[in-house]
Design a protein around this motif. Structure first.
Motif, PDB file in Angstrom:
ATOM      1  N   ILE A 123       0.874  -1.165   0.000  1.00  0.00           N
ATOM      2  CA  ILE A 123       0.000   0.000   0.000  1.00  0.00           C
ATOM      3  C   ILE A 123       0.912   1.216   0.000  1.00  0.00           C
TER       4      ILE A 123
ATOM      5  N   GLU B 232      -2.716   6.760  -2.059  1.00  0.00           N
ATOM      6  CA  GLU B 232      -4.168   6.916  -2.143  1.00  0.00           C
ATOM      7  C   GLU B 232      -4.828   5.889  -3.057  1.00  0.00           C
TER       8      GLU B 232
ATOM      9  N   GLU C 117      -4.095   2.733  -3.739  1.00  0.00           N
ATOM     10  CA  GLU C 117      -4.281   1.449  -3.059  1.00  0.00           C
ATOM     11  C   GLU C 117      -5.289   1.577  -1.916  1.00  0.00           C
ATOM     12  N   ALA C 118      -5.277   2.722  -1.251  1.00  0.00           N
ATOM     13  CA  ALA C 118      -6.256   2.964  -0.185  1.00  0.00           C
ATOM     14  C   ALA C 118      -7.669   2.950  -0.757  1.00  0.00           C
TER      15      ALA C 118
ATOM     16  N   ILE D  98     -10.855   0.598   0.190  1.00  0.00           N
ATOM     17  CA  ILE D  98     -12.127   1.211   0.590  1.00  0.00           C
ATOM     18  C   ILE D  98     -13.253   0.712  -0.317  1.00  0.00           C
TER      19      ILE D  98
ATOM     20  N   PHE E 128       2.236  -1.918   4.322  1.00  0.00           N
ATOM     21  CA  PHE E 128       2.424  -0.501   4.010  1.00  0.00           C
ATOM     22  C   PHE E 128       3.852  -0.240   3.550  1.00  0.00           C
TER      23      PHE E 128
ATOM     24  N   PHE F 284       4.971   5.299   4.276  1.00  0.00           N
ATOM     25  CA  PHE F 284       3.816   5.497   5.152  1.00  0.00           C
ATOM     26  C   PHE F 284       4.268   5.885   6.561  1.00  0.00           C
TER      27      PHE F 284
ATOM     28  N   ILE G  45      -3.511   8.689   3.111  1.00  0.00           N
ATOM     29  CA  ILE G  45      -4.264   7.435   3.217  1.00  0.00           C
ATOM     30  C   ILE G  45      -5.333   7.539   4.298  1.00  0.00           C
TER      31      ILE G  45
ATOM     32  N   LYS H  34      -8.326   9.564   3.185  1.00  0.00           N
ATOM     33  CA  LYS H  34      -9.250   8.849   2.290  1.00  0.00           C
ATOM     34  C   LYS H  34     -10.216   7.970   3.097  1.00  0.00           C
ATOM     35  N   PHE H  35      -9.693   7.283   4.095  1.00  0.00           N
ATOM     36  CA  PHE H  35     -10.560   6.445   4.928  1.00  0.00           C
ATOM     37  C   PHE H  35     -11.579   7.304   5.678  1.00  0.00           C
TER      38      PHE H  35
ATOM     39  N   LEU I 181      -9.905   2.301   9.589  1.00  0.00           N
ATOM     40  CA  LEU I 181      -8.650   1.677   9.192  1.00  0.00           C
ATOM     41  C   LEU I 181      -7.915   1.210  10.441  1.00  0.00           C
TER      42      LEU I 181
ATOM     43  N   THR J 190      -9.201   5.599  12.928  1.00  0.00           N
ATOM     44  CA  THR J 190      -7.932   4.964  12.547  1.00  0.00           C
ATOM     45  C   THR J 190      -7.231   4.502  13.810  1.00  0.00           C
TER      46      THR J 190
END
Length: 120
Positions: free
Chosen positions: A22, A25, A27-28, A32, A50, A54, A65, A68-69, A76, A105
């Motif tokens: 990952i 964004e 891959e995130a 999702i 990751f 990251f 990332i 985005k979550f 996450l 998160t």
């Protein structure tokens, strides 16, 4: 193989340790989207999936990332030992602590800790 597991009535997309890294964004968003398609409200990703970037906050990869979550209202959970990363970075330790105070998160040591956090 990625599976959906229900933990305390919460559907969680559980990613295996093996698989694509990952990196950002894109891959995130894939995770999702997969979670949404399968009805999961959380995604549990092993820390080793990751990319190293990251864990270096200056790259902004973690922030992008996580954002985005948050944007897609999907939890996450980064699962696994990240002590080698936090040992050398006060900023990352602070980031992890702040994330773990919230409900979106989490950085957890293992799935048992994730189960405990999802209890309520």
């Amino acid at each position: 193989m990625t599976t959906v597991e229900t933990i305390h009535d919460v559907p969680v997309l559980v990613c295996p340790p093996e698989g694509d890294r990952i990196r950002g964004e894109r891959e995130a968003l894939d995770l999702i989207g997969d979670a949404g398609y399968r009805g999961a409200r959380w995604v549990a990703v092993p820390a080793e999936r990751f990319d190293e970037a990251f864990f270096r906050l200056s790259t902004r990869v973690a922030g992008d990332i996580v954002q985005k979550f948050v944007q897609y209202r999907t939890g996450l959970a980064v699962v696994g030992d990240i002590s080698r990363h936090t040992a050398g970075s006060a900023a990352l330790r602070d980031f992890v602590r702040e994330c773990n105070r919230g409900r979106q998160t989490w950085f957890v040591a293992d799935t048992d800790e994730l189960r405990e956090r999802l209890k309520g």
